[in-house]
Design a protein around this motif. Structure first.
Motif, PDB file in Angstrom:
ATOM      1  N   THR A  83     -45.640  37.649  86.369  1.00  0.00           N
ATOM      2  CA  THR A  83     -47.085  37.534  86.181  1.00  0.00           C
ATOM      3  C   THR A  83     -47.757  37.991  87.475  1.00  0.00           C
ATOM      4  O   THR A  83     -47.115  38.021  88.535  1.00  0.00           O
ATOM      5  CB  THR A  83     -47.496  36.073  85.908  1.00  0.00           C
ATOM      6  OG1 THR A  83     -47.236  35.300  87.081  1.00  0.00           O
ATOM      7  CG2 THR A  83     -46.759  35.502  84.698  1.00  0.00           C
ATOM      8  N   PRO A  84     -49.045  38.327  87.431  1.00  0.00           N
ATOM      9  CA  PRO A  84     -49.736  38.709  88.672  1.00  0.00           C
ATOM     10  C   PRO A  84     -49.625  37.650  89.772  1.00  0.00           C
ATOM     11  O   PRO A  84     -49.452  37.982  90.948  1.00  0.00           O
ATOM     12  CB  PRO A  84     -51.185  38.909  88.220  1.00  0.00           C
ATOM     13  CG  PRO A  84     -51.054  39.346  86.789  1.00  0.00           C
ATOM     14  CD  PRO A  84     -49.897  38.532  86.249  1.00  0.00           C
ATOM     15  N   GLU A  85     -49.671  36.382  89.393  1.00  0.00           N
ATOM     16  CA  GLU A  85     -49.541  35.299  90.385  1.00  0.00           C
ATOM     17  C   GLU A  85     -48.138  35.278  90.986  1.00  0.00           C
ATOM     18  O   GLU A  85     -47.978  35.086  92.195  1.00  0.00           O
ATOM     19  CB  GLU A  85     -49.863  33.943  89.742  1.00  0.00           C
ATOM     20  CG  GLU A  85     -51.291  33.799  89.245  1.00  0.00           C
ATOM     21  CD  GLU A  85     -51.565  34.496  87.908  1.00  0.00           C
ATOM     22  OE1 GLU A  85     -52.753  34.783  87.631  1.00  0.00           O
ATOM     23  OE2 GLU A  85     -50.620  34.783  87.144  1.00  0.00           O
ATOM     24  N   GLU A  86     -47.122  35.454  90.138  1.00  0.00           N
ATOM     25  CA  GLU A  86     -45.743  35.480  90.630  1.00  0.00           C
ATOM     26  C   GLU A  86     -45.510  36.671  91.556  1.00  0.00           C
ATOM     27  O   GLU A  86     -44.759  36.557  92.531  1.00  0.00           O
ATOM     28  CB  GLU A  86     -44.760  35.542  89.459  1.00  0.00           C
ATOM     29  CG  GLU A  86     -44.649  34.262  88.664  1.00  0.00           C
ATOM     30  CD  GLU A  86     -43.765  34.418  87.431  1.00  0.00           C
ATOM     31  OE1 GLU A  86     -43.007  33.478  87.145  1.00  0.00           O
ATOM     32  OE2 GLU A  86     -43.839  35.473  86.750  1.00  0.00           O
ATOM     33  N   VAL A  88     -47.606  38.074  93.640  1.00  0.00           N
ATOM     34  CA  VAL A  88     -48.126  37.716  94.972  1.00  0.00           C
ATOM     35  C   VAL A  88     -47.192  36.722  95.651  1.00  0.00           C
ATOM     36  O   VAL A  88     -46.806  36.904  96.810  1.00  0.00           O
ATOM     37  CB  VAL A  88     -49.558  37.141  94.876  1.00  0.00           C
ATOM     38  CG1 VAL A  88     -50.014  36.609  96.231  1.00  0.00           C
ATOM     39  CG2 VAL A  88     -50.521  38.207  94.379  1.00  0.00           C
ATOM     40  N   ASP A  89     -46.797  35.672  94.927  1.00  0.00           N
ATOM     41  CA  ASP A  89     -45.957  34.617  95.509  1.00  0.00           C
ATOM     42  C   ASP A  89     -44.563  35.107  95.881  1.00  0.00           C
ATOM     43  O   ASP A  89     -44.047  34.773  96.952  1.00  0.00           O
ATOM     44  CB  ASP A  89     -45.814  33.439  94.541  1.00  0.00           C
ATOM     45  CG  ASP A  89     -47.110  32.672  94.352  1.00  0.00           C
ATOM     46  OD1 ASP A  89     -48.042  32.831  95.174  1.00  0.00           O
ATOM     47  OD2 ASP A  89     -47.192  31.913  93.359  1.00  0.00           O
ATOM     48  N   ALA A  94     -50.376  42.067  96.033  1.00  0.00           N
ATOM     49  CA  ALA A  94     -51.079  41.893  94.763  1.00  0.00           C
ATOM     50  C   ALA A  94     -50.847  43.094  93.860  1.00  0.00           C
ATOM     51  O   ALA A  94     -50.630  44.216  94.342  1.00  0.00           O
ATOM     52  CB  ALA A  94     -52.575  41.705  95.011  1.00  0.00           C
TER      53      ALA A  94
END
Length: 160
Positions: A83-86, A88-89, A94
Motif C-alpha cells: 500500500t502507499p503507506e507501507e 513509505v514505511d 513515497a
C-alpha cells in the motif's frame, strides 16, 4: 526520504549533479516520460511488493507489467503490492518517487531484463518530480541491495 537523500546518496559517486529535478510531476510513467523527453518504456519504474514480510523492489521498463506466474516462480509467493503507506514505511520513499537509491537497508532490489534493450533508463530519484539517467550497468552498480537481473515481466516483447 527525499530527493535530497538521493542526491546525498549519489554524492558518494560524484553524481549528485546528475539528479534531474523537473518543474512538472514525474509521478507516473507517462508524466516522467514527458518530463524527461523520452518514450515511456525508458522510464525505469520501481514496483514495491511484500515477500516473506519484507519489502522488495522490482525495477522494470515503463511498458512492462509484472507477470504473476513469473513472480510466483521467482519468489514462491503471490505478487502482493505494498500500500502507499507501507511503501513509505518499508522502502523509505513515497509513491511517485520510489527508486532503488537511499532506501532502507533491508529492501532487496531486483532488476528486470525489460530495461536492457535501451542505452539508458530514467528511474525516479526520491520525489514525484525527479529522475536520473543511467545505463543499465550504472543502474546495477548504483542501486542498493541489488539481487541481480531477472525476467519478472510481460507485455514489453512483441511475442508477449
Amino acid at each position: 526520504m527525499s530527493i535530497a537523500a538521493v542526491r546525498d546518496y549519489f554524492a558518494q559517486f560524484g553524481m549528485a549533479d546528475n539528479v534531474l529535478e523537473f518543474s512538472t510531476s514525474s509521478a507516473t510513467v507517462e508524466l516522467a516520460a514527458q518530463a524527461a523527453g523520452v518514450i515511456p518504456a525508458r522510464i525505469a519504474k520501481s514496483l514495491s511488493f511484500k515477500v516473506d514480510g519484507k519489502a522488495i523492489l522490482i525495477i522494470t521498463a515503463g511498458d512492462a507489467k509484472v507477470d504473476n506466474a513469473k513472480f510466483k516462480n521467482a519468489f514462491h509467493t503471490k505478487a502482493k503490492m505494498l500500500t502507499p503507506e507501507e511503501v513509505v514505511d518499508l522502502v523509505g520513499h513515497a509513491v511517485g518517487g520510489v527508486c532503488p537509491f537511499a532506501i532502507k537497508e533491508d529492501v532487496a532490489v531486483y532488476l528486470d531484463c525489460s530495461m536492457k534493450r535501451f542505452p539508458s533508463v530514467f528511474p525516479a530519484a526520491g520525489s514525484a518530480n525527479s529522475a536520473i539517467e543511467l545505463t543499465c550497468d550504472q543502474l546495477e552498480q548504483y542501486a542498493q541491495n541489488v539481487q541481480g537481473w531477472g525476467d519478472f515481466c510481460k507485455g514489453w516483447q512483441a511475442e508477449d
